[in-house]
Design a protein around this motif. Sequence first.
Motif, short mmCIF file in Angstrom:
data_model
loop_
_atom_site.label_atom_id
_atom_site.label_comp_id
_atom_site.label_asym_id
_atom_site.label_seq_id
_atom_site.Cartn_x
_atom_site.Cartn_y
_atom_site.Cartn_z
N VAL A 59 0.83 -1.21 0.00
CA VAL A 59 0.00 0.00 0.00
C VAL A 59 0.87 1.26 0.00
O VAL A 59 1.93 1.30 0.63
CB VAL A 59 -0.92 -0.01 1.24
N ASP A 60 0.39 2.29 -0.72
CA ASP A 60 1.07 3.59 -0.74
C ASP A 60 0.52 4.57 0.29
O ASP A 60 1.27 5.39 0.83
CB ASP A 60 0.93 4.24 -2.12
N VAL A 61 -0.78 4.50 0.53
CA VAL A 61 -1.42 5.47 1.43
C VAL A 61 -2.50 4.77 2.25
O VAL A 61 -3.36 4.07 1.68
CB VAL A 61 -2.08 6.63 0.65
N VAL A 62 -2.46 4.96 3.57
CA VAL A 62 -3.54 4.51 4.45
C VAL A 62 -4.19 5.75 5.05
O VAL A 62 -3.53 6.57 5.67
CB VAL A 62 -3.02 3.58 5.56
N ILE A 80 -8.23 6.00 19.98
CA ILE A 80 -6.81 5.62 20.01
C ILE A 80 -6.65 4.15 19.65
O ILE A 80 -5.75 3.76 18.89
CB ILE A 80 -6.20 5.91 21.39
N GLU A 81 -7.52 3.30 20.19
CA GLU A 81 -7.44 1.86 19.90
C GLU A 81 -7.70 1.60 18.42
O GLU A 81 -7.04 0.76 17.79
CB GLU A 81 -8.43 1.08 20.77
N MET A 82 -8.67 2.32 17.83
CA MET A 82 -8.90 2.21 16.39
C MET A 82 -7.64 2.62 15.62
O MET A 82 -7.24 1.96 14.65
CB MET A 82 -10.06 3.12 15.97
N ALA A 83 -7.04 3.71 16.06
CA ALA A 83 -5.86 4.24 15.38
C ALA A 83 -4.71 3.25 15.42
O ALA A 83 -3.96 3.11 14.44
CB ALA A 83 -5.45 5.57 15.99
N TYR A 84 -4.54 2.55 16.54
CA TYR A 84 -3.47 1.56 16.62
C TYR A 84 -3.71 0.41 15.65
O TYR A 84 -2.77 -0.15 15.09
CB TYR A 84 -3.32 1.05 18.06
N ASN A 85 -4.97 0.06 15.43
CA ASN A 85 -5.29 -0.95 14.42
C ASN A 85 -4.88 -0.49 13.03
O ASN A 85 -4.34 -1.26 12.23
CB ASN A 85 -6.79 -1.27 14.44
N VAL A 86 -5.15 0.78 12.75
CA VAL A 86 -4.78 1.36 11.45
C VAL A 86 -3.26 1.37 11.31
O VAL A 86 -2.71 0.98 10.26
CB VAL A 86 -5.34 2.78 11.30
N LEU A 87 -2.57 1.82 12.35
CA LEU A 87 -1.11 1.91 12.30
C LEU A 87 -0.48 0.54 12.10
O LEU A 87 0.44 0.37 11.29
CB LEU A 87 -0.59 2.56 13.58
N LYS A 88 -0.97 -0.45 12.83
CA LYS A 88 -0.43 -1.81 12.70
C LYS A 88 -0.61 -2.33 11.28
O LYS A 88 0.32 -2.89 10.68
CB LYS A 88 -1.12 -2.74 13.70
N PHE A 89 -1.80 -2.13 10.72
CA PHE A 89 -2.06 -2.57 9.34
C PHE A 89 -1.10 -1.87 8.38
O PHE A 89 -0.52 -2.50 7.49
CB PHE A 89 -3.51 -2.28 8.95
N ALA A 90 -0.95 -0.55 8.56
CA ALA A 90 -0.09 0.22 7.67
C ALA A 90 1.35 -0.26 7.73
O ALA A 90 2.02 -0.42 6.70
CB ALA A 90 -0.17 1.70 8.02
#
Length: 230
Positions: free
Chosen positions: A134-137, A157-167
Amino acid sequence: MLNKQISSNLQRRSKNTQEWITRQLSDPYVKAAKYHNFRCRSAFKLIQINEKYKIINPGNIVIDCGAAPGSWSQVAAVECNSNQKRNKMPIGTVIGIDLLNIFPIEGVTFLNQSDFTTSETQNKIINLLNGEKVDVVLSDMAPNASGIKSLDHEKLIEMAYNVLKFAVINSKVNSNCLIKFWAGGRLTEIENDMRRFYSNVKYIKPDASRSDSAEIYLLARFFKGIKKIV
């Protein structure tokens, strides 16, 4: 006559609803969204960020987390050329995910009624990527507000950590990640964690973000990559 009718209708509403309707009627970004056929005013937040930082480019693969009603996906489809409107430019990919159903957008693949934070949904995204990175999340996700600021901040914050981990797991080197937050005590924590993986991390509040809103964005650019342990 129309103004009198609007005024009469407002008087029948609750105070909070009256304030929201009045704000919508006077909001230039709401009017601009209708004029440009964007699904909501939030399109201009991404437009302004992208104009300044160039995080989405033709040919990019873009993941849009919390995509409903689809305004960010609309912008992403134009910028990465997944809608194939820009001749002789690389063709990108946009995948949007949301718990809600989203009406189709040309050049966008939607995973409707899907929770991005689950492994099931993320595996679907990975299958759609077919081995590509992926180029952009992007994440404009937010939990339903409970009215308790500390609790809502914690959920986001917990949602954001899920996004960060995926990225971190699925992105190319030098990719970008943009995540929405609400002000709160754990912002510094996740900012520092983002700095571990990205060369440049900064807070952004685009002009289209209402001044009375607690939302703020963290833009992480130039993903460093991760070393695999053999």
